[in-house]
Scaffold this motif. Sequence first.
Motif, PDB file in Angstrom:
ATOM      1  N   LEU A   1     -29.920   0.540  40.826  1.00 48.95           N
ATOM      2  CA  LEU A   1     -29.833  -0.914  40.940  1.00 48.95           C
ATOM      3  C   LEU A   1     -29.593  -1.566  39.572  1.00 48.95           C
ATOM      4  O   LEU A   1     -28.903  -2.583  39.484  1.00 48.95           O
ATOM      5  CB  LEU A   1     -31.100  -1.471  41.578  1.00 48.95           C
ATOM      6  CG  LEU A   1     -31.320  -1.081  43.053  1.00 48.95           C
ATOM      7  CD1 LEU A   1     -32.646  -1.620  43.557  1.00 48.95           C
ATOM      8  CD2 LEU A   1     -30.168  -1.585  43.922  1.00 48.95           C
ATOM      9  N   ARG A   2     -30.145  -0.975  38.521  1.00 47.86           N
ATOM     10  CA  ARG A   2     -29.852  -1.498  37.180  1.00 47.86           C
ATOM     11  C   ARG A   2     -28.376  -1.291  36.833  1.00 47.86           C
ATOM     12  O   ARG A   2     -27.733  -2.184  36.276  1.00 47.86           O
ATOM     13  CB  ARG A   2     -30.757  -0.823  36.148  1.00 47.86           C
ATOM     14  CG  ARG A   2     -32.208  -1.283  36.199  1.00 47.86           C
ATOM     15  CD  ARG A   2     -32.981  -0.835  34.963  1.00 47.86           C
ATOM     16  NE  ARG A   2     -33.126   0.621  34.908  1.00 47.86           N
ATOM     17  CZ  ARG A   2     -34.147   1.287  35.428  1.00 47.86           C
ATOM     18  NH1 ARG A   2     -35.119   0.622  36.076  1.00 47.86           N
ATOM     19  NH2 ARG A   2     -34.236   2.594  35.305  1.00 47.86           N
ATOM     20  N   TRP A   3     -27.868  -0.100  37.147  1.00 46.07           N
ATOM     21  CA  TRP A   3     -26.432   0.143  36.927  1.00 46.07           C
ATOM     22  C   TRP A   3     -25.592  -0.847  37.742  1.00 46.07           C
ATOM     23  O   TRP A   3     -24.604  -1.392  37.244  1.00 46.07           O
ATOM     24  CB  TRP A   3     -26.072   1.576  37.319  1.00 46.07           C
ATOM     25  CG  TRP A   3     -24.591   1.824  37.351  1.00 46.07           C
ATOM     26  CD1 TRP A   3     -23.776   2.127  36.295  1.00 46.07           C
ATOM     27  CD2 TRP A   3     -23.732   1.757  38.493  1.00 46.07           C
ATOM     28  NE1 TRP A   3     -22.470   2.250  36.707  1.00 46.07           N
ATOM     29  CE2 TRP A   3     -22.423   2.028  38.058  1.00 46.07           C
ATOM     30  CE3 TRP A   3     -23.946   1.491  39.841  1.00 46.07           C
ATOM     31  CZ2 TRP A   3     -21.331   2.053  38.922  1.00 46.07           C
ATOM     32  CZ3 TRP A   3     -22.866   1.510  40.703  1.00 46.07           C
ATOM     33  CH2 TRP A   3     -21.567   1.788  40.245  1.00 46.07           C
TER      34      TRP A   3
ATOM     35  N   LEU B   1     -20.247   7.003  35.460  1.00 49.00           N
ATOM     36  CA  LEU B   1     -21.708   6.985  35.372  1.00 49.00           C
ATOM     37  C   LEU B   1     -22.444   7.383  36.661  1.00 49.00           C
ATOM     38  O   LEU B   1     -23.512   8.006  36.572  1.00 49.00           O
ATOM     39  CB  LEU B   1     -22.186   5.608  34.923  1.00 49.00           C
ATOM     40  CG  LEU B   1     -22.218   5.367  33.417  1.00 49.00           C
ATOM     41  CD1 LEU B   1     -22.579   3.924  33.103  1.00 49.00           C
ATOM     42  CD2 LEU B   1     -23.212   6.310  32.743  1.00 49.00           C
ATOM     43  N   PRO B   2     -21.974   7.014  37.870  1.00 54.67           N
ATOM     44  CA  PRO B   2     -22.779   7.294  39.064  1.00 54.67           C
ATOM     45  C   PRO B   2     -23.298   8.717  39.196  1.00 54.67           C
ATOM     46  O   PRO B   2     -24.489   8.900  39.509  1.00 54.67           O
ATOM     47  CB  PRO B   2     -21.836   6.907  40.216  1.00 54.67           C
ATOM     48  CG  PRO B   2     -21.040   5.783  39.640  1.00 54.67           C
ATOM     49  CD  PRO B   2     -20.800   6.173  38.210  1.00 54.67           C
TER      50      PRO B   2
ATOM     51  N   VAL C   1     -25.196  -9.818  29.671  1.00 53.92           N
ATOM     52  CA  VAL C   1     -26.120  -9.372  30.719  1.00 53.92           C
ATOM     53  C   VAL C   1     -25.813  -7.926  31.111  1.00 53.92           C
ATOM     54  O   VAL C   1     -26.723  -7.092  31.268  1.00 53.92           O
ATOM     55  CB  VAL C   1     -26.026 -10.298  31.950  1.00 53.92           C
ATOM     56  CG1 VAL C   1     -26.822  -9.723  33.123  1.00 53.92           C
ATOM     57  CG2 VAL C   1     -26.527 -11.699  31.606  1.00 53.92           C
ATOM     58  N   SER C   2     -24.528  -7.628  31.256  1.00 52.40           N
ATOM     59  CA  SER C   2     -24.121  -6.264  31.579  1.00 52.40           C
ATOM     60  C   SER C   2     -24.581  -5.295  30.509  1.00 52.40           C
ATOM     61  O   SER C   2     -25.128  -4.215  30.799  1.00 52.40           O
ATOM     62  CB  SER C   2     -22.596  -6.198  31.735  1.00 52.40           C
ATOM     63  OG  SER C   2     -22.158  -4.878  31.952  1.00 52.40           O
ATOM     64  N   LEU C   3     -24.390  -5.672  29.245  1.00 54.27           N
ATOM     65  CA  LEU C   3     -24.792  -4.828  28.130  1.00 54.27           C
ATOM     66  C   LEU C   3     -26.306  -4.599  28.123  1.00 54.27           C
ATOM     67  O   LEU C   3     -26.773  -3.454  28.000  1.00 54.27           O
ATOM     68  CB  LEU C   3     -24.355  -5.470  26.816  1.00 54.27           C
ATOM     69  CG  LEU C   3     -24.883  -4.864  25.514  1.00 54.27           C
ATOM     70  CD1 LEU C   3     -24.409  -3.425  25.383  1.00 54.27           C
ATOM     71  CD2 LEU C   3     -24.445  -5.700  24.322  1.00 54.27           C
TER      72      LEU C   3
ATOM     73  N   VAL D   1     -30.438   1.732  31.656  1.00 53.47           N
ATOM     74  CA  VAL D   1     -30.060   2.746  32.642  1.00 53.47           C
ATOM     75  C   VAL D   1     -30.324   4.143  32.079  1.00 53.47           C
ATOM     76  O   VAL D   1     -29.918   4.460  30.957  1.00 53.47           O
ATOM     77  CB  VAL D   1     -28.579   2.602  33.027  1.00 53.47           C
ATOM     78  CG1 VAL D   1     -28.143   3.751  33.944  1.00 53.47           C
ATOM     79  CG2 VAL D   1     -28.339   1.267  33.726  1.00 53.47           C
ATOM     80  N   ARG D   2     -31.019   4.977  32.855  1.00 51.00           N
ATOM     81  CA  ARG D   2     -31.293   6.357  32.457  1.00 51.00           C
ATOM     82  C   ARG D   2     -30.191   7.263  32.988  1.00 51.00           C
ATOM     83  O   ARG D   2     -29.727   7.104  34.113  1.00 51.00           O
ATOM     84  CB  ARG D   2     -32.649   6.798  33.011  1.00 51.00           C
ATOM     85  CG  ARG D   2     -33.831   6.024  32.442  1.00 51.00           C
ATOM     86  CD  ARG D   2     -35.126   6.348  33.170  1.00 51.00           C
ATOM     87  NE  ARG D   2     -35.130   5.807  34.538  1.00 51.00           N
ATOM     88  CZ  ARG D   2     -35.213   6.551  35.632  1.00 51.00           C
ATOM     89  NH1 ARG D   2     -35.276   7.861  35.542  1.00 51.00           N
ATOM     90  NH2 ARG D   2     -35.226   5.986  36.820  1.00 51.00           N
ATOM     91  N   VAL D   3     -29.767   8.227  32.181  1.00 53.93           N
ATOM     92  CA  VAL D   3     -28.705   9.138  32.595  1.00 53.93           C
ATOM     93  C   VAL D   3     -29.169  10.584  32.444  1.00 53.93           C
ATOM     94  O   VAL D   3     -30.014  10.895  31.614  1.00 53.93           O
ATOM     95  CB  VAL D   3     -27.417   8.922  31.770  1.00 53.93           C
ATOM     96  CG1 VAL D   3     -26.861   7.533  31.986  1.00 53.93           C
ATOM     97  CG2 VAL D   3     -27.681   9.165  30.284  1.00 53.93           C
TER      98      VAL D   3
END
Length: 413
Positions: free
Chosen positions: A20-22, A133-134, A187-189, A195-197
């Motif tokens: 949801l953060r992504w 990223l997904p 905001v996107s930044l 976001v954790r990857v």
Amino acid sequence: MSAQDVAVPARPAYRDANVLRWLTAYTASVAGDVVFFLALSWAATRAGGPSQVGLVVAAGAVPRAVLMLGGGVVADRCGPRRVAVLSDGVRCVVILLAAAALALAPAHLWLLALVALVFGVVDAVFMPAVGALPPRITTADQLARVQGMRGLSIRLSNAVGPLVAGAVLVAGGAEGAFAVAGVLFAVSLATLLTVRVTPVAGPSQRDSARGELRDGLRYVRRHRLLAPLVVVIGLSEMCFSGPVATGLVLLADERGWGAVGMGWVASAFSVGATASALLLTVAPRVPRAGAAMAAALLVTAAGAVGLGQALSLTVAVAFGALIGLTSGFATTLTGALVQTATDPRYLGRVTSVTTLCTLGLAPVLFPAVGITVELWGAATFFAGCGAICLLAAVLGLAVPALRRAELPELKAA
């Protein structure tokens, strides 16, 4: 292992805070894109007239297309999250500086073209990175849901973005709209930073950038599923990522439905696409994904022909909703199949190839839309779109690897 590099627990994507953060970051970015391009076109019209708008927009579109494949190499080399964060930061700074410049002095075409050029170059890096990223933020069995959520994000941004841009342009001019776009990128930044990857091991030895690009293209060409799937994506998106919108305008004018009628058909298309994205967001799984994708493309092809033949607005609206539903369904499935089939080390480069197919091929058809409608009518144009989509569906059914393609089974939470 850092807090940013942890595996994501198995849970529905729409309940995963990391996803949801992504999604929030992606939605803010797409909305920023919409506001920026509308503000850019508005400022270019005021500075040089309608004839100059195309040149200013092309200043950003051309480098984005030319550098897209290189952007995929950068994403794979440096990591998609890092590249997305840096490029989002650059876009934010550039747009806010442009807003300040427009507030201090009248807009000049050279300034607008320069902003568009820089934005296009950065976009060529950002788009493959954010698209890759997904698979790093969720499990493979959730990728279809994530693609459905991405579709909802795009629809929401495309609906709200123009309204925001219009209101701000009236109240604060182009500089105000640029400032709002810059805030959206900020905001996107800020959200991307949270976001954790999941980390992916890279090659032991680095090749040159050109060598890695060749390696990525070779990987796609030799992959039994990705090679035909990329062709299907290029064919199926060729008409429906842009030219159909122009075709709708000309169809409505030809049939006497006017701007209101055109708006109804376009809205029906969006409603259908939103419904498909919502369905795939909550659906537990799509069995026989490859065959389902081809079937959806067959229906899309028939719907495109039917839309071109529609004599009443009611029938056209129905076909518009059908096309939106089935084309959105196919797009979501192709995206999920690409991301589940691709080696994570190649995701940036593969994403750049599919993005280039979507954005690079469609503009080639724009001049053909007007010529075709003028010579043979709108029905012929939509029949041509149907034929191209039919070719994509036939390819999906004819290639065994595509026809039998499956998405991963859902894992227990």
